[in-house]
Enzyme design. Structure first.
Site, short mmCIF file in Angstrom:
data_model
loop_
_atom_site.label_atom_id
_atom_site.label_comp_id
_atom_site.label_asym_id
_atom_site.label_seq_id
_atom_site.Cartn_x
_atom_site.Cartn_y
_atom_site.Cartn_z
N ASP A 90 5.74 -23.53 17.74
CA ASP A 90 4.78 -24.32 17.28
C ASP A 90 4.55 -24.24 15.75
OD1 ASP A 90 3.32 -22.11 17.25
OD2 ASP A 90 1.84 -22.69 18.72
N ASP A 272 4.54 -27.57 28.29
CA ASP A 272 4.19 -26.17 28.04
C ASP A 272 2.73 -25.87 28.32
OD1 ASP A 272 3.17 -26.95 25.31
OD2 ASP A 272 2.48 -24.74 25.23
N CYS A 310 10.34 -18.67 49.41
CA CYS A 310 10.52 -18.63 47.82
C CYS A 310 11.40 -17.39 47.40
CB CYS A 310 8.91 -18.32 47.14
SG CYS A 310 9.11 -18.29 45.56
N CYS A 312 11.78 -16.13 44.59
CA CYS A 312 11.35 -15.46 43.34
C CYS A 312 11.45 -13.85 43.56
CB CYS A 312 10.15 -16.17 42.80
SG CYS A 312 8.82 -15.41 43.48
N CYS A 315 8.43 -12.85 45.95
CA CYS A 315 8.28 -13.04 47.42
C CYS A 315 9.49 -12.75 48.10
CB CYS A 315 8.43 -14.69 47.41
SG CYS A 315 6.81 -15.47 46.88
N HIS A 341 6.13 -15.17 40.04
CA HIS A 341 6.18 -16.17 41.13
C HIS A 341 5.52 -17.42 40.56
CE1 HIS A 341 5.36 -18.42 44.64
NE2 HIS A 341 4.26 -18.68 44.11
ZN LIG Z 1 7.52 -16.48 44.97
#
Ligand SMILES: [Zn+2]
Length: 378
Positions: A90, A272, A310, A312, A315, A341
């Site tokens: 930025d 963002d 999920c 990720c 998870c 996550h």
């Molecule tokens: Zn997850």
């Protein structure tokens, strides 16, 4: 180099943005690495695992600490943090206007005191661009004034014309630095910023004016600063058509999953927001059936992952009960798993959005997705 249009679905756009540091598939969510790190002990390697395409760092923070010249000497912010994909900085303007003490706005720029040590600093368009050139980000943002909300029509009109004059100075400075032998990233791209508060006619005039600069991309700033969602959507509806359709349009600092879906529908390509990381650090996690608070008693013996299915890193291996325990035991890992996550959730949301635009069924996808979200995600 630049924007490649793939498909439109209504005003929603699917495109690829070719940058010197790789392709960004749009629409995309930028993961916020304020001081060259995602808060919550998330590394650049983790960012790859959660599907991040593009990171964002804050010019003001890096200028104050450790200093942009140190970052330049370490090869630029991407090399410094070990991130070899695109990164946007930025302009520092937003932090100067919101964080710094004792600021004074003049035609030449802004005088203020550092929030770290109180040191007096001056930042104008040339200083902001020189700092971002030292940081060697993929995309630099023009130095502007993010007008406060509410602000009078007269104040906003004056501020916007100064922002236009500042943009011309940013362009001159960037051309000069990109043409200088020892500049780290001589292909640095500059995005212009549309301002105008909640006054559609000022926004539209400004959008037309900055479009003439023929920059690689544009953003809409000064929203999500206190106005209602309805006001924000109205501004987008009226303003986005006056920014070039063959360039990325970035909505700064937005937002919730609902904000993202509504804004994509109005032609926005880039987002963002600190929400996923900030909420994660407070045990608030996003799922497709609403937001959970893992500190809640009901998760004490809850063996499910945050979101069943999920993939990720949180998870894949851990239960809600375990993560809740980590929070109670004040283990750093608690925040880290929740931030991972949540970032995965936002990056994956963008992937679904891209797929639905390509398939030509964004409208149906959006309706379905919103129907499953709870109040806390809107
Ligand atoms: Zn997850």
């Amino acid at each position: 180099m630049g924007y490649e249009h793939i498909r439109s679905d209504g005003r929603a756009k699917r495109g690829d943005f070719h940058t010197p540091h790789g392709v960004i598939k749009l629409p995309a969510f930028m993961n916020v690495a304020t001081a060259a790190a995602i808060k919550g002990a998330v590394s650049s390697e983790d960012l790859v695992k959660v599907g991040c395409q593009v990171a964002l760092s804050n010019t003001y923070h890096l200028h104050v600490r450790p200093s942009d010249t140190l970052v330049r000497d370490m090869g630029g912010v991407r090399a410094f943090m070990g991130w070899d994909a695109p990164l946007l900085t930025d302009s520092g303007g937003f932090q100067v206007f919101s964080l710094a003490d004792l600021r004074k706005i003049k035609e030449e720029g802004v005088y203020f005191s550092s929030h770290v040590d109180g040191k007096k600093i001056f930042m104008g368009p040339e200083e902001s661009i020189a700092i971002q050139s030292n940081l060697a980000s993929t995309i630099a943002m023009a130095f502007d004034e993010c007008t406060p909300y509410p602000a009078s029509r007269e104040y906003v009109a004056d501020s916007v014309s100064r922002t236009t004059r500042w943009l011309a100075r940013c362009v001159r400075k960037m051309n000069e630095l990109n043409g200088t032998e020892n500049t780290l990233n001589r292909e640095q791209m500059l995005f212009g910023i549309n301002q105008g508060g909640v006054y559609p006619d000022i926004r539209i005039e400004h959008a037309k004016t900055i479009s003439e600069f023929d920059l690689p991309g544009y953003s809409i700033g000064g929203l999500a600063v206190g106005e209602t969602n309805a006001e924000m959507y109205e501004i987008l509806e009226k303003t986005v058509p006056y920014l070039p359709a063959n360039k990325p349009t970035y909505l700064m600092g937005v937002g919730t999953p609902q904000n993202i879906l509504e804004s994509v529908e109005r032609g926005i390509d880039l987002f963002d927001c600190v929400l996923p990381a900030r909420n994660g650090r407070h045990a608030h996690v996003y799922t497709n059936f609403g937001k959970l608070n893992l500190l809640n008693q009901k998760h004490e013996r809850d063996g499910d992952p945050i979101e069943p299915g999920c993939p990720c890193p949180a998870c894949e291996r851990h239960s809600r009960a375990y993560i809740r325990h980590l929070f109670k035991a004040k283990e750093m890992l608690a925040m880290r798993l929740c931030v991972l996550h949540n970032l995965y959730f936002f990056n994956h949301l963008m992937e679904e959005i891209r797929d639905s635009i390509e398939a030509g069924d964004f409208g149906a996808y959006k309706k379905n997705k919103l129907a499953r979200m709870t109040e806390s995600m809107l």
